[in-house]
Design a protein around this motif. Structure first.
Motif, PDB file in Angstrom:
ATOM      1  N   UNK A   1       0.830  -1.202   0.000  1.00 47.45           N
ATOM      2  CA  UNK A   1       0.000   0.000   0.000  1.00 47.45           C
ATOM      3  C   UNK A   1       0.867   1.254   0.000  1.00 47.45           C
ATOM      4  N   UNK A   2       1.937   1.222   0.777  1.00 47.24           N
ATOM      5  CA  UNK A   2       2.852   2.373   0.822  1.00 47.24           C
ATOM      6  C   UNK A   2       3.568   2.547  -0.511  1.00 47.24           C
ATOM      7  N   UNK A   3       3.943   1.431  -1.133  1.00 52.23           N
ATOM      8  CA  UNK A   3       4.630   1.502  -2.428  1.00 52.23           C
ATOM      9  C   UNK A   3       3.714   2.078  -3.502  1.00 52.23           C
ATOM     10  N   UNK A   4       2.437   1.690  -3.464  1.00 55.20           N
ATOM     11  CA  UNK A   4       1.465   2.230  -4.424  1.00 55.20           C
ATOM     12  C   UNK A   4       1.289   3.730  -4.208  1.00 55.20           C
ATOM     13  N   UNK A   5       1.227   4.125  -2.962  1.00 62.46           N
ATOM     14  CA  UNK A   5       1.015   5.537  -2.639  1.00 62.46           C
ATOM     15  C   UNK A   5       2.158   6.404  -3.142  1.00 62.46           C
ATOM     16  N   UNK A   6       3.354   5.853  -3.218  1.00 66.96           N
ATOM     17  CA  UNK A   6       4.534   6.618  -3.640  1.00 66.96           C
ATOM     18  C   UNK A   6       4.639   6.764  -5.157  1.00 66.96           C
ATOM     19  N   UNK A   7       3.858   5.996  -5.904  1.00 65.93           N
ATOM     20  CA  UNK A   7       3.960   6.047  -7.356  1.00 65.93           C
ATOM     21  C   UNK A   7       3.461   7.385  -7.901  1.00 65.93           C
ATOM     22  N   UNK A   8       4.004   7.833  -9.025  1.00 61.46           N
ATOM     23  CA  UNK A   8       3.521   9.087  -9.626  1.00 61.46           C
ATOM     24  C   UNK A   8       2.092   8.957 -10.127  1.00 61.46           C
TER      25      UNK A   8
END
Length: 346
Positions: free
Chosen positions: A104-111
């Motif tokens: 979830x955190x990795x998705x949130x960091x995506x442009x």
């Protein structure tokens, strides 16, 4: 008369130019074809997929990927699982939760591409074309429907972008979806990005995990499970977000359970009255959280509302998110539900 090599080469070139008689020989053609074939074999390209009746050919791995919303995280989670997050220039997917640590955190960091979304919370045509994608992923064909203001697949092709509709999304009906479709999505992305070995590794690990769990619960009673999204309305009745068909049923079967409401509709979602829900024996509840910060509170409220359910007497519920739908993590849902339904087996 002897002739040094540079002079001989120059003469041969002059004769070719004057007579136009230096076409490649058959052996040259074969050699050229062989060289091209070897290069293609080495790089893995070109790759052609038949996707919803359209052939999409990739000459190289995409580097500017746009992931449309579609109320899904299947596509973005699959790319991340394959280590392809750096190829994404704009992502509109996100549940805010995941069974996979850190996802979830990795998705949130995506442009996100900094685009203004339309009323469907997705990327309109002009904004899409402005992102200069070379691949656009959509859950269903809805994301390429001109009537809804989206760029069509043909319009994307005109600007050099391929497009991909996820498994079972061709007719916008996921009611027949199974875990095998999650594997197909992995395989297709593996082919497109030339990471097929990684895709097969993920698939094999998932299959092994599910097989081990299913073996533990084999032959036991199959409790009736209610699957629904928390705090979400999709119809006119009190319970319109009950999932009746689709991949959840395959997950339940593999976990040793059955869907309590699968016979209420042929579609994916059942739009049920409170009376119908109350009259059905529910042994356990699976609440799917979609951007809900506290799905457990919803589950407890639901069980309190129907104290006659066996699920209420046993306080039998589990909250899940991305593992319950199309994507690379269905094995996690199978295990969590199996442990809820058959705790003595673990």
């Amino acid at each position: 008369m002897s002739m040094n090599r540079p002079v001989a080469t120059a003469l041969a070139a002059t004769l070719c130019l004057l007579t136009a008689a230096c076409g490649a020989s058959a052996s040259d053609d074969k050699a050229s074809d062989s060289t091209a074939g070897a290069a293609a074999s080495k790089t893995g390209y070109p790759v052609t997929l038949d996707n919803c009746g359209q052939k999409q050919t990739f000459e190289k791995a995409p580097s500017r990927v746009v992931v449309m919303n579609g109320a899904s995280v299947a596509e973005v989670s699959t790319l991340l699982a394959l280590g392809l997050g750096d190829r994404i220039v704009a992502n509109q997917q996100g549940y805010g939760r995941s069974e996979v640590p850190g996802r979830a955190a990795a998705i949130k960091k995506l442009p996100t591409g900094d685009v203004k979304l339309n009323e469907a919370y997705d990327i309109p045509r002009e904004a899409m074309l402005g992102l200069r994608p070379d691949l656009v992923l959509s859950v269903t064909t809805y994301g390429f429907d001109e009537k809804n203001g989206f760029a069509t697949r043909d319009q994307l092709k005109e600007v050099g972008a391929n497009s991909y509709v996820s498994p079972q999304g061709c007719d916008d009906d996921p009611s027949e979806m199974t875990v095998a479709d999650s594997y197909r999505l992995l395989r297709d992305m593996g082919k497109i990005f030339h990471v097929g070995d990684k895709a097969e590794e993920l698939i094999a690990a998932s299959q092994k995990h599910i097989a081990a769990v299913s073996e533990k619960v084999k032959g036991g009673k199959k409790p009736a499970v209610m699957v629904l999204f928390s705090n979400m309305s999709m119809g006119g009745n009190d319970f319109s977000s009950v999932v009746a068909n689709g991949i959840v049923n395959d997950i339940l079967t593999k976990a040793g359970g059955t869907n309590a409401f699968s016979n209420t509709t042929k579609g994916t979602f059942a739009d049920l009255s409170k009376e119908k829900v109350a009259a059905t024996d529910v042994d356990a509840v699976v609440v799917i959280a979609y951007n809900d910060p506290n799905p457990a509170a919803y589950a407890r409220k639901l069980l309190k509302e129907f104290p006659q359910w066996p699920a209420a007497r046993k306080n039998a519920y589990v909250t899940l998110s991305d593992s319950m739908y199309l994507g690379p993590s269905n094995d996690l849902a199978v295990e969590r539900i199996a442990k809820l339904l058959h705790p003595a087996a673990f």
